[in-house]
Design a protein around this motif. Structure first.
Motif, PDB file in Angstrom:
ATOM      1  N   TYR A  56       0.840  -1.290   0.115  1.00 51.28           N
ATOM      2  CA  TYR A  56      -0.006  -0.024  -0.049  1.00 51.28           C
ATOM      3  C   TYR A  56       0.684   1.253   0.135  1.00 51.28           C
ATOM      4  CZ  TYR A  56      -4.216   2.867   0.866  1.00 51.28           C
ATOM      5  OH  TYR A  56      -5.089   3.617   0.635  1.00 51.28           O
ATOM      6  N   GLN A  57       1.989   1.364   0.448  1.00 54.52           N
ATOM      7  CA  GLN A  57       2.849   2.278   0.741  1.00 54.52           C
ATOM      8  C   GLN A  57       3.269   2.671  -0.750  1.00 54.52           C
ATOM      9  OE1 GLN A  57       5.598   1.248   3.758  1.00 54.52           O
ATOM     10  NE2 GLN A  57       4.189   1.917   5.439  1.00 54.52           N
ATOM     11  N   MET A  58       3.703   1.689  -1.564  1.00 52.94           N
ATOM     12  CA  MET A  58       4.197   2.035  -3.036  1.00 52.94           C
ATOM     13  C   MET A  58       2.747   2.593  -3.645  1.00 52.94           C
ATOM     14  SD  MET A  58       6.516  -1.352  -4.357  1.00 52.94           S
ATOM     15  CE  MET A  58       5.577  -2.603  -3.452  1.00 52.94           C
ATOM     16  N   CYS A  59       1.729   2.268  -3.211  1.00 57.52           N
ATOM     17  CA  CYS A  59       0.568   2.832  -3.748  1.00 57.52           C
ATOM     18  C   CYS A  59       0.212   4.373  -3.512  1.00 57.52           C
ATOM     19  CB  CYS A  59      -0.769   2.141  -3.618  1.00 57.52           C
ATOM     20  SG  CYS A  59      -1.163   0.564  -4.180  1.00 57.52           S
ATOM     21  N   LEU A  93      -4.852   9.858 -15.481  1.00 52.73           N
ATOM     22  CA  LEU A  93      -5.299   8.356 -15.589  1.00 52.73           C
ATOM     23  C   LEU A  93      -4.437   7.438 -16.322  1.00 52.73           C
ATOM     24  CD1 LEU A  93      -9.172   9.242 -15.580  1.00 52.73           C
ATOM     25  CD2 LEU A  93      -7.945   8.342 -13.632  1.00 52.73           C
ATOM     26  N   VAL A  94      -4.068   8.139 -17.548  1.00 49.90           N
ATOM     27  CA  VAL A  94      -3.400   7.330 -18.464  1.00 49.90           C
ATOM     28  C   VAL A  94      -1.883   6.829 -17.847  1.00 49.90           C
ATOM     29  CG1 VAL A  94      -2.020   7.241 -20.699  1.00 49.90           C
ATOM     30  CG2 VAL A  94      -4.404   7.967 -20.508  1.00 49.90           C
ATOM     31  N   LEU A  95      -1.226   7.921 -17.258  1.00 48.08           N
ATOM     32  CA  LEU A  95       0.121   7.680 -16.672  1.00 48.08           C
ATOM     33  C   LEU A  95      -0.073   6.896 -15.578  1.00 48.08           C
ATOM     34  CD1 LEU A  95       3.088   8.194 -17.117  1.00 48.08           C
ATOM     35  CD2 LEU A  95       2.611  10.078 -15.675  1.00 48.08           C
ATOM     36  N   ALA A  96      -1.050   6.846 -14.744  1.00 48.62           N
ATOM     37  CA  ALA A  96      -1.474   6.178 -13.667  1.00 48.62           C
ATOM     38  C   ALA A  96      -1.458   4.769 -13.935  1.00 48.62           C
ATOM     39  CB  ALA A  96      -2.759   6.609 -12.682  1.00 48.62           C
ATOM     40  N   GLY A  97      -2.135   4.338 -14.822  1.00 49.99           N
ATOM     41  CA  GLY A  97      -2.234   3.071 -15.409  1.00 49.99           C
ATOM     42  C   GLY A  97      -0.685   2.370 -15.679  1.00 49.99           C
ATOM     43  N   GLY A 102       3.637  -1.314 -12.943  1.00 48.84           N
ATOM     44  CA  GLY A 102       4.967  -1.697 -12.693  1.00 48.84           C
ATOM     45  C   GLY A 102       4.977  -1.957 -11.129  1.00 48.84           C
ATOM     46  N   VAL A 103       4.041  -1.253 -10.239  1.00 51.02           N
ATOM     47  CA  VAL A 103       4.120  -1.529  -8.928  1.00 51.02           C
ATOM     48  C   VAL A 103       3.209  -3.005  -8.944  1.00 51.02           C
ATOM     49  CG1 VAL A 103       2.664  -0.830  -6.709  1.00 51.02           C
ATOM     50  CG2 VAL A 103       3.914   0.878  -8.174  1.00 51.02           C
ATOM     51  N   THR A 104       2.479  -3.278  -9.525  1.00 45.53           N
ATOM     52  CA  THR A 104       1.905  -4.478  -9.406  1.00 45.53           C
ATOM     53  C   THR A 104       2.954  -5.678  -9.682  1.00 45.53           C
ATOM     54  OG1 THR A 104      -0.336  -4.066 -10.525  1.00 45.53           O
ATOM     55  CG2 THR A 104       0.004  -6.342 -10.453  1.00 45.53           C
ATOM     56  N   PHE A 105       3.704  -5.757 -10.593  1.00 46.53           N
ATOM     57  CA  PHE A 105       4.846  -6.364 -10.731  1.00 46.53           C
ATOM     58  C   PHE A 105       5.685  -6.648  -9.424  1.00 46.53           C
ATOM     59  CE2 PHE A 105       9.178  -7.296 -11.974  1.00 46.53           C
ATOM     60  CZ  PHE A 105       8.934  -8.685 -12.534  1.00 46.53           C
ATOM     61  N   ILE A 106       6.129  -5.709  -8.911  1.00 41.99           N
ATOM     62  CA  ILE A 106       6.906  -5.586  -7.718  1.00 41.99           C
ATOM     63  C   ILE A 106       6.303  -6.343  -6.746  1.00 41.99           C
ATOM     64  CG2 ILE A 106       7.988  -3.899  -5.918  1.00 41.99           C
ATOM     65  CD1 ILE A 106       8.217  -1.890  -8.215  1.00 41.99           C
ATOM     66  N   VAL A 107       4.829  -5.936  -6.510  1.00 43.55           N
ATOM     67  CA  VAL A 107       4.093  -6.453  -5.333  1.00 43.55           C
ATOM     68  C   VAL A 107       3.947  -8.157  -5.411  1.00 43.55           C
ATOM     69  CG1 VAL A 107       1.783  -6.738  -3.981  1.00 43.55           C
ATOM     70  CG2 VAL A 107       2.691  -4.510  -4.606  1.00 43.55           C
ATOM     71  N   LEU A 108       4.072  -8.425  -6.597  1.00 47.12           N
ATOM     72  CA  LEU A 108       4.049 -10.051  -6.816  1.00 47.12           C
ATOM     73  C   LEU A 108       5.348 -10.582  -6.576  1.00 47.12           C
ATOM     74  CD1 LEU A 108       1.959  -9.968 -10.207  1.00 47.12           C
ATOM     75  CD2 LEU A 108       1.510 -11.121  -8.113  1.00 47.12           C
ATOM     76  N   ASN A 109       6.234  -9.671  -6.143  1.00 51.50           N
ATOM     77  CA  ASN A 109       7.685 -10.458  -5.888  1.00 51.50           C
ATOM     78  C   ASN A 109       8.190  -9.844  -4.404  1.00 51.50           C
ATOM     79  OD1 ASN A 109       8.877 -11.766  -8.347  1.00 51.50           O
ATOM     80  ND2 ASN A 109       7.837 -10.050  -9.102  1.00 51.50           N
ATOM     81  N   LEU A 110       7.281  -9.432  -3.843  1.00 53.49           N
ATOM     82  CA  LEU A 110       7.675  -8.927  -2.498  1.00 53.49           C
ATOM     83  C   LEU A 110       8.429 -10.096  -1.562  1.00 53.49           C
ATOM     84  CD1 LEU A 110       4.656  -6.959  -0.650  1.00 53.49           C
ATOM     85  CD2 LEU A 110       6.831  -6.208  -1.511  1.00 53.49           C
ATOM     86  N   GLY A 111       7.992 -11.245  -1.848  1.00 53.01           N
ATOM     87  CA  GLY A 111       8.904 -12.298  -1.137  1.00 53.01           C
ATOM     88  C   GLY A 111      10.380 -12.211  -1.145  1.00 53.01           C
ATOM     89  N   VAL A 142      -4.652   3.091  -7.253  1.00 51.28           N
ATOM     90  CA  VAL A 142      -4.108   4.169  -7.812  1.00 51.28           C
ATOM     91  C   VAL A 142      -4.854   5.126  -8.759  1.00 51.28           C
ATOM     92  CG1 VAL A 142      -2.170   4.929  -9.457  1.00 51.28           C
ATOM     93  CG2 VAL A 142      -1.690   3.122  -7.781  1.00 51.28           C
ATOM     94  N   TRP A 143      -5.930   4.502  -9.661  1.00 51.75           N
ATOM     95  CA  TRP A 143      -6.831   5.145 -10.041  1.00 51.75           C
ATOM     96  C   TRP A 143      -7.773   6.099  -9.458  1.00 51.75           C
ATOM     97  CZ3 TRP A 143      -7.398   0.627 -14.001  1.00 51.75           C
ATOM     98  CH2 TRP A 143      -6.628   0.884 -15.251  1.00 51.75           C
ATOM     99  N   PHE A 144      -7.952   5.408  -8.374  1.00 52.49           N
ATOM    100  CA  PHE A 144      -9.061   5.990  -7.423  1.00 52.49           C
ATOM    101  C   PHE A 144      -8.233   7.277  -6.733  1.00 52.49           C
ATOM    102  CE2 PHE A 144     -10.822   7.028  -2.948  1.00 52.49           C
ATOM    103  CZ  PHE A 144     -12.253   6.699  -3.423  1.00 52.49           C
ATOM    104  N   GLY A 145      -7.223   7.243  -6.501  1.00 54.70           N
ATOM    105  CA  GLY A 145      -6.176   8.508  -5.945  1.00 54.70           C
ATOM    106  C   GLY A 145      -6.116   9.451  -6.854  1.00 54.70           C
TER     107      GLY A 145
END
Length: 450
Positions: A56-59, A93-97, A102-111, A142-145
């Motif tokens: 969430y902090q990355m968000c 919105l475009v840039l946030a997407g 990119g952040v989604t990929f990082i979160v998938l590798n938090l381990g 991110v889009w909500f933000g």
């Protein structure tokens, strides 16, 4: 013409209150995760807590970046450039997407991060199923933000509050059901909490998006020079957004590293850190709501070239945004064990150790919350003047040299443990708050006289 202090405070409060309650609702969702998962055990809570915090902090870093959409929109409104309002939103919105993926990929590798930082082996094992599911909540968060920043600039924040409150209720039902098998839902354990986040965040973003679309049509805002595909059109957003994101990243990173250092001291210390951060976040978001309100008001008056009104908005934001949360942060100091009991079962083997640590950290938290509130508001009002590079330099020194350096020396070198980490945070925040407030005082005079 500069409004009276009372009138300006009223206007800022009207903008801030829905944002405050919306931010509180976001915090409540994080707290709900810790409370619901905490009933599975202290280690489970530590696993969900650190995964939620890191993801969430990355968000929040990205939402800091895109908070400048509100600055650009408010400036366009102040200068009566209606044709520039919607294009700023679309580009955001475009840039946030793109960045959200990119952040989604990082979160998938938090381990990898958890293993590298020496977290408890059981915490790492339990975290995997959680952060894998949480990754699917990143894009809507991110889009909500972006949409929320636009709504604040348009002074239409009531629906933001309504949809966020509804999301909290839905999230609780889903989380309680999917974690513990309540309400006829399948019992998925810690993984169910992440699934609840993903479902809730997507519904929340879609609802606010529909409202903003109707708002644009109702006000008859022209599409103007959208030029969403032109890299040049993104220059103002990127130029202002990058240093703002840098400031947010350094603050978020400071707390994330402190959480990881707490975890390196043991699962009990990490659980205590998660509990206290859960409460401290409540008064902080009150300051955050006032900071966003003050930011768009300063940007609006700056766009209208009204120096006295811009300065007044910044001063009022800092005064009110520090005074109100200070009252709240003192409440749990009087009853720390009750706060621990909200998150953990008293029968948990680690309960006594964690409760004692929580009592100590709450006292320190009451001190640094003053400076944390002041620095976030000062940073935002400077953002309203489109000043972000020097605040980023100040934040880098305050957070990472003084704050983290002090935390390491006090926590490890001097052996103060997790309490030393928190005293280090207080030192860094105090330095940053003082310099940012002083810079606004100087810049708000100089910028308009040039």
């Amino acid at each position: 013409m500069k409004p009276t202090a009372i009138a300006e405070t009223r206007t800022m409060t009207v903008i801030a209150l829905p944002l405050i309650f919306a931010y509180l609702a976001d915090v409540l969702m994080v707290l709900t995760t810790k409370m619901v998962v905490g009933k599975l055990g202290a280690v489970e809570m530590a696993a969900a807590g650190i995964s939620t915090d890191l993801a969430y902090q990355m968000c929040i870093v990205l939402m800091g970046f895109f908070s400048v959409v509100g600055v650009l929109v408010a400036g366009a409104r102040g200068a009566n450039r209606r044709e520039d309002i919607v294009p700023e939103l679309i580009r955001g919105l475009v840039l946030a997407g793109m960045l959200g993926l990119g952040v989604t990929f990082i979160v998938l590798n938090l381990g990898t991060v958890l293993r590298f930082t020496g977290q408890d082996a059981e915490v790492i094992r339990l975290s995997e199923s959680y952060y894998t599911g949480f990754a699917f909540a990143i894009l809507p968060i991110v889009w909500f933000g972006v949409l929320r920043s636009f709504a604040a600039a348009m002074m239409k924040t009531g629906f933001v509050l309504a949809i966020t409150v509804a999301a909290v209720a839905l999230n609780y039902v889903l989380m309680q059901g999917l974690v513990h098998g309540s309400f006829g839902l399948p019992r998925l354990g810690i993984a169910g909490a992440a699934l609840a986040w993903a479902i809730t965040m997507w519904l929340k973003a879609l609802c606010l998006g529909a409202y903003i679309f109707l708002l644009i049509r109702r006000q008859g805002l022209p599409l103007g020079r959208v030029a969403a595909a032109s890299p040049v059109a993104y220059a103002p957003l990127v130029r202002l957004g990058l240093p703002v994101a840098g400031i947010v990243a350094m603050e978020i990173g400071l707390f994330a590293v402190t959480a990881l250092l707490s975890g390196a001291m043991g699962a009990g210390q990490l659980a205590a850190f998660q509990i206290v951060m859960g409460w401290i976040s409540v008064p902080f978001v009150i300051s955050l709501g006032f900071s966003e309100s003050a930011m768009v008001r300063v940007a609006y008056f700056a766009g209208a070239s009204d120096q006295p009104a811009a300065r007044q908005a910044g001063h009022l934001g800092m005064a009110v945004g520090v005074a109100v949360p200070l009252l709240l942060v003192l409440i749990p100091v009087l009853a720390p064990e009750q706060l621990t009991g909200v998150f953990l079962d008293p029968a948990d083997p680690l309960y006594g150790q964690i409760a004692a640590l929580v009592a100590t950290l709450l006292l320190i938290g009451a001190v640094f919350q003053v400076f944390d509130s002041l620095q976030v508001i000062a940073s935002h009002v400077l953002r309203g003047l489109k000043d972000a590079v020097m605040p980023m330099v100040i934040a880098a020194i305050g957070y990472w040299v003084i704050g983290l350096g002090g935390a390491y020396v006090l926590g490890f070198a001097l052996g103060w443990g997790v309490a030393g980490l928190w005293w280090g945070l207080a030192m860094g925040l105090a330095f940053t708050a003082a310099l940012l407030a002083w810079r606004f005082e100087l810049l708000s005079r100089r910028q308009f006289s040039m």
